[in-house]
Design an enzyme around this catalytic site. Structure first.
Site, PDB file in Angstrom:
ATOM      1  N   CYS A   1       0.789  -1.231   0.000  1.00  0.00           N
ATOM      2  CA  CYS A   1       0.000   0.000   0.000  1.00  0.00           C
ATOM      3  C   CYS A   1       0.824   1.287   0.000  1.00  0.00           C
ATOM      4  O   CYS A   1       0.497   2.210  -0.745  1.00  0.00           O
ATOM      5  CB  CYS A   1      -1.053  -0.004   1.101  1.00  0.00           C
ATOM      6  SG  CYS A   1      -0.620  -0.863   2.592  1.00  0.00           S
TER       7      CYS A   1
ATOM      8  N   GLN B   1       0.809 -10.998  -2.891  1.00  0.00           N
ATOM      9  CA  GLN B   1      -0.592 -10.641  -2.705  1.00  0.00           C
ATOM     10  C   GLN B   1      -1.190 -10.249  -4.049  1.00  0.00           C
ATOM     11  O   GLN B   1      -0.537  -9.582  -4.840  1.00  0.00           O
ATOM     12  CB  GLN B   1      -0.703  -9.440  -1.762  1.00  0.00           C
ATOM     13  CG  GLN B   1      -0.211  -9.714  -0.364  1.00  0.00           C
ATOM     14  CD  GLN B   1      -0.280  -8.465   0.498  1.00  0.00           C
ATOM     15  OE1 GLN B   1       0.136  -7.394   0.075  1.00  0.00           O
ATOM     16  NE2 GLN B   1      -0.797  -8.618   1.707  1.00  0.00           N
TER      17      GLN B   1
ATOM     18  N   ASP C   1      -2.910  -7.882  -4.859  1.00  0.00           N
ATOM     19  CA  ASP C   1      -3.266  -6.675  -4.130  1.00  0.00           C
ATOM     20  C   ASP C   1      -3.872  -5.609  -5.049  1.00  0.00           C
ATOM     21  O   ASP C   1      -3.605  -5.585  -6.241  1.00  0.00           O
ATOM     22  CB  ASP C   1      -1.986  -6.099  -3.510  1.00  0.00           C
ATOM     23  CG  ASP C   1      -2.266  -5.401  -2.198  1.00  0.00           C
ATOM     24  OD1 ASP C   1      -3.450  -5.271  -1.836  1.00  0.00           O
ATOM     25  OD2 ASP C   1      -1.302  -4.992  -1.531  1.00  0.00           O
TER      26      ASP C   1
ATOM     27  N   HIS D   1      -5.379  -1.286  -4.525  1.00  0.00           N
ATOM     28  CA  HIS D   1      -5.819  -0.203  -3.654  1.00  0.00           C
ATOM     29  C   HIS D   1      -6.729   0.713  -4.442  1.00  0.00           C
ATOM     30  O   HIS D   1      -6.378   1.156  -5.527  1.00  0.00           O
ATOM     31  CB  HIS D   1      -4.603   0.523  -3.075  1.00  0.00           C
ATOM     32  CG  HIS D   1      -3.805  -0.379  -2.192  1.00  0.00           C
ATOM     33  ND1 HIS D   1      -2.727  -1.089  -2.640  1.00  0.00           N
ATOM     34  CD2 HIS D   1      -4.004  -0.736  -0.900  1.00  0.00           C
ATOM     35  CE1 HIS D   1      -2.266  -1.845  -1.648  1.00  0.00           C
ATOM     36  NE2 HIS D   1      -3.013  -1.654  -0.589  1.00  0.00           N
TER      37      HIS D   1
ATOM     38  N   LYS E   1     -12.075  -4.285   8.519  1.00  0.00           N
ATOM     39  CA  LYS E   1     -12.013  -5.061   7.280  1.00  0.00           C
ATOM     40  C   LYS E   1     -12.983  -6.220   7.318  1.00  0.00           C
ATOM     41  O   LYS E   1     -13.451  -6.624   8.393  1.00  0.00           O
ATOM     42  CB  LYS E   1     -10.594  -5.574   7.058  1.00  0.00           C
ATOM     43  CG  LYS E   1     -10.032  -6.307   8.258  1.00  0.00           C
ATOM     44  CD  LYS E   1      -8.594  -6.734   8.027  1.00  0.00           C
ATOM     45  CE  LYS E   1      -8.090  -7.583   9.182  1.00  0.00           C
ATOM     46  NZ  LYS E   1      -6.954  -8.411   8.872  1.00  0.00           N
TER      47      LYS E   1
END
Length: 737
Positions: free
Chosen positions: A408, A455, A457, A459, A543
């Site tokens: 992140c 991950q 991932d 954002h 979360k």
RNA sequence: GCUGGCGUAGCUCAACUGGCAGAGCAUCGGUUUUGUAAACCGAAGGUUGUGAGUUCGACUCUCACCGCCAGCUCCA
């Protein structure tokens, strides 16, 4: 009088203090014999516990027999007592801690003074348990006020129980009354309930399983106890079935299958917890990644790439650094030029005493000064060479980098690199980002707990108004992905902050509450069943986690969707709103698979290594009957590969039966057997892993069939789902007493 | 990290209380030319995880380290 309402709806009156057993006897002798315990107004109670009126409403009573799941729990709790009693007989002076049940059995934590129990003691303990079971003595409940209970435990020399009473039970927690259960010479502080007598535990229907260390009340600084695990059933056959099933589950263990099928390996030389994907495992993972990437592109995500390291300051800014220092690989320290020279010279001196004269005192003094060590020459020269090197490393660091423990912070800098308008939002940045975390050595396990993992991932940066919509879309994406892989046995956890925990103090209460409410209301709106877990949130926001169980019953967090109002603040992220004023975006962190490694581990177990065609590392193999068909087999292979299928050929001088057997064991979804007949007619004999020989067909038909199955991502093999067992009791309950 | 257990050929496992390290499968070579879950013969393969120690002698006993397993603790 008390009124008792039975499950059939009938209400009967009994005199005050009537016990479930008496009620059962009133219904029938057979039921009375079969009864193990009872549920009164939702609470499980002993068969001989007098029933008392709380309100005017009738007490709803259900008698439990061996057929009820709750009864098994009672049985196992009693089994833990029986085991403890056996241990006490064999090892007098044993200190008992807690003895709860688990989803598959029970354990008891204990400490034997002067020695430790080993698995070699199991036969003796089991034999003693058998004697106790045969004697079939009753479990007798009695209750004492706290002070007397404490004294009683002290009298039994059960210091851990005394400590527990002092620490947690001394308050008016249970009305100031604590219960005990007596079994012959054995008495244990226990909340109960228990089976009426030890004989309810079937002969041979229990087994000690393993022994492991545990900490008293989970305190790593406290005494280490021994935890004896066992399991039990009402019937020996059920135990045997359970043990057989555990054996079956072990065969599905991804660590075993990964080795058998050549999917991945771990080399001590590379390092523990660092996964090396072999070609076959990489093929499966590659399919998963492209599948997900396609789904992301469809949903407006933008793939990005970021490096594996970042400056420590990045993580200071994000706020990760102080919280997670312990679980990071230590920083890479870069020294200034003078310090590098100095260290090199000093190291040389260490290695080779003879030529130490290379570094003159003048040169050393100059370097010490210009490297910025901050010591006078006399202070410096008093140090050993080793201490000098250490000091330089500490004092003259120009830059420090971390192997990134998450993606992140890097992604925030991509967002921040451009001025953003509200018209641009949401910005969805996606990356298969590999991160490194220094997990404790004892925690590492196959693919599920590792030190380096990737991950899936992304954002999302959005306006506050967009949060709910984006959150919902990511939840739906995760559901879609999981169901595409036939994973349905998962649950959702709303991980919230814990107001008591200083970890969450930084965040303003209002924002947290709003974020948690947002998540909750979306979950409700989606009709997704979920459970709430205070204290499980990330430090930057609450979360929703997807929890999946592996074949050995262990629960793992896979996908996660997290709301974050903190990082945008810390990095000063902005967008220009419709009002022409700067505003703070909200971040959503999300990863449907979570970690590719862990997800692969779960998937390997889910399919027991027999991947559906679209994921299989090798989708189809050509099996020539003999050398005579080899030329034709090669043309078949070429056609398959031309069609984009992952195909191979078995040219060994083996009989067809052996080639088939090997392909089956390697879990190939499809095999094409070709001999002279097929060569002459341009056909192939299609063999399906699950359905066997499908007969001859034109090669083009076989290819169409394979391509169709591949494209539609069919999952034909019924997934072998681990039996869903009820949760072990919550930790609070475990530590009740 | 802690407690306990384990480490023998690529894999699965043998080797009595300390006394010449072995088998099956896989691998390699040869024979066989095969029709839907294991053809036959032969060869090669090991400093018994690593390093110390005890002993005439260590796979076996002791210690340290490395790794794995179960659990605890932890888990962004």
């Amino acid at each position: 009088m008390v009124q008792i309402k039975l499950p059939d709806g009938s209400v009967k009156e009994y005199s005050e203090g009537v016990t479930p057993r008496q009620i059962a006897e009133g219904i029938g002798k057979r039921l009375a014999d079969a009864a193990v315990a009872a549920v009164a107004n939702g609470q499980i109670v002993d068969l001989d516990r007098p029933l008392e009126h709380g309100t005017d409403a009738p007490i709803e009573l259900k008698l439990l027999t061996s057929r009820d799941r709750e009864a098994l729990d009672v049985l196992r709790h009693s089994s833990a007592h029986i085991m403890a009693r056996a241990v006490m007989r064999l090892f007098p002076g044993t200190q008992l801690a807690f003895g709860p049940t688990t989803s598959t059995g029970f354990y008891y934590d204990m400490r034997v003074p002067g020695r430790s129990i080993s698995e070699e003691d199991f036969p003796a303990i089991e034999a003693e348990m058998a004697r106790i079971v045969e004697a079939a003595e009753p479990f007798e409940r009695f209750a004492l006020p706290v002070a007397e209970a404490r004294q009683f435990c002290a009298g039994l020399d059960q210091t851990l129980k005394v400590e527990h009473i002092d620490e947690e039970l001394s308050l008016d927690k249970y009305g100031g009354i604590l219960s005990f259960y007596r079994q012959g010479e054995f008495v244990d502080l226990c909340r109960g309930p228990h089976i009426p007598h030890a004989g309810k535990l079937g002969a041979g229907a229990f087994k000690l399983l393993t022994i492991a260390g545990s900490y008293w009340k989970g305190r790593t600084t406290g005494p280490v106890l021994q935890r004896l695990y066992g399991t039990s059933f009402f019937d020996r056959k059920e135990l045997d079935a359970h043990l057989a099933q555990v054996e079956e589950a072990k065969k599905r263990d991804h660590r075993r299958i990964g080795k058998e099928l050549g999917l991945f390996t771990i080399s001590p030389l590379v390092g523990s917890g660092l996964i090396l994907w072999m070609p076959k495992g990489a093929a499966v993972r590659g399919q998963l990644e492209s599948f997900l990437k396609d789904e992301l592109i469809k949903r407006g995500y933008q793939p990005v790439y970021t490096p594996h390291i970042g400056k420590v300051d990045l993580y200071r800014t994000s706020g990760h650094y102080p919280y997670y220092k312990d679980s990071q690989f230590p920083p890479l320290k870069l020294l200034n030029d003078e310090a590098i020279q100095l260290v090199l010279a000093l190291e040389k001196k260490l290695e080779d005493q003879a030529s130490s004269s290379e570094l003159t005192a003048e040169a050393e003094a100059a370097l010490v000064k210009s490297a910025g060590i901050g010591l006078t020459w006399s202070e410096w020269s008093a140090l050993s060479t080793r201490a000098k090197i250490e000091l330089v490393n500490e004092k003259a660091t120009a830059e420090e980098y971390l192997l990134k423990p998450m993606n992140c912070p890097h992604h925030t800098q991509i967002y921040a690199a451009l001025p953003r308008s509200y018209r641009d939002l949401p910005v969805r940045l996606a990356e298969f980002g590999t991160v490194y975390r220094y997990e404790q050595s004892g925690e590492l396990s196959g693919l599920t707990r590792v030190r380096g993992f990737t991950q899936d991932d992304a954002h999302l940066f959005c306006t506050p108004d967009q949060v709910r919509g984006e959150f919902r879309a990511t939840m739906e994406l995760t559901q879609h992905v999981l169901s595409s892989l036939g994973l349905s046995d998962y649950k959702v956890r709303l991980s919230r902050s814990d107001p008591e925990d200083p970890k969450y103090q930084g965040a303003a209460g209002d924002i947290w509450r709003r974020a948690e409410d947002d998540i909750r209301s979306v979950l409700v709106e989606m009709q997704l069943p979920f459970e709430e877990a205070p204290g499980e949130a990330a430090f930057y926001g609450p979360k929703a986690d997807f929890l999946v169980r592996d074949c050995l019953g262990r629960q793992w967090q896979l996908g996660t969707v997290q709301l974050d109002y903190v990082l945008p603040e810390r990095f000063g992220l902005e967008y220009i709103g419709a009002d022409n004023q700067p505003h703070r975006p909200v971040m959503i962190h999300r990863a449907p698979f979570g970690s590719m490694e862990r997800f692969m581990g779960i998937l390997i177990e889910h399919f027991a290594g027999a991947f559906p065609l679209w994921l299989a590392p090798e989708q189809v193999r050509v099996l020539p009957i003999s050398e005579k068909a080899e030329a034709y087999a090669q043309t078949v292979l070429a056609e398959l590969q031309k069609a984009g299928l992952r195909a191979s050929i078995d040219l060994r001088s083996e009989k067809i039966g052996a080639k088939i057997r090997d392909a089956q064991l390697e879990k190939l979804p499809a095999m094409l057997v070709v001999g002279q007949k097929e060569a002459e007619s341009g056909q192939v004999s299609y063999r399906d892993r699950l359905e066997g020989d499908k007969g001859a067909m034109p090669l083009s038909a076989a290819i169409d069939r394979l391509l169709e199955e591949n494209a539609s991502r069919v999952i034909r093999q019924a997934a072998v789902v681990a039996p869903t067992a009820p949760e072990p009791p919550a930790s609070e309950e475990q530590h009740a007493y």
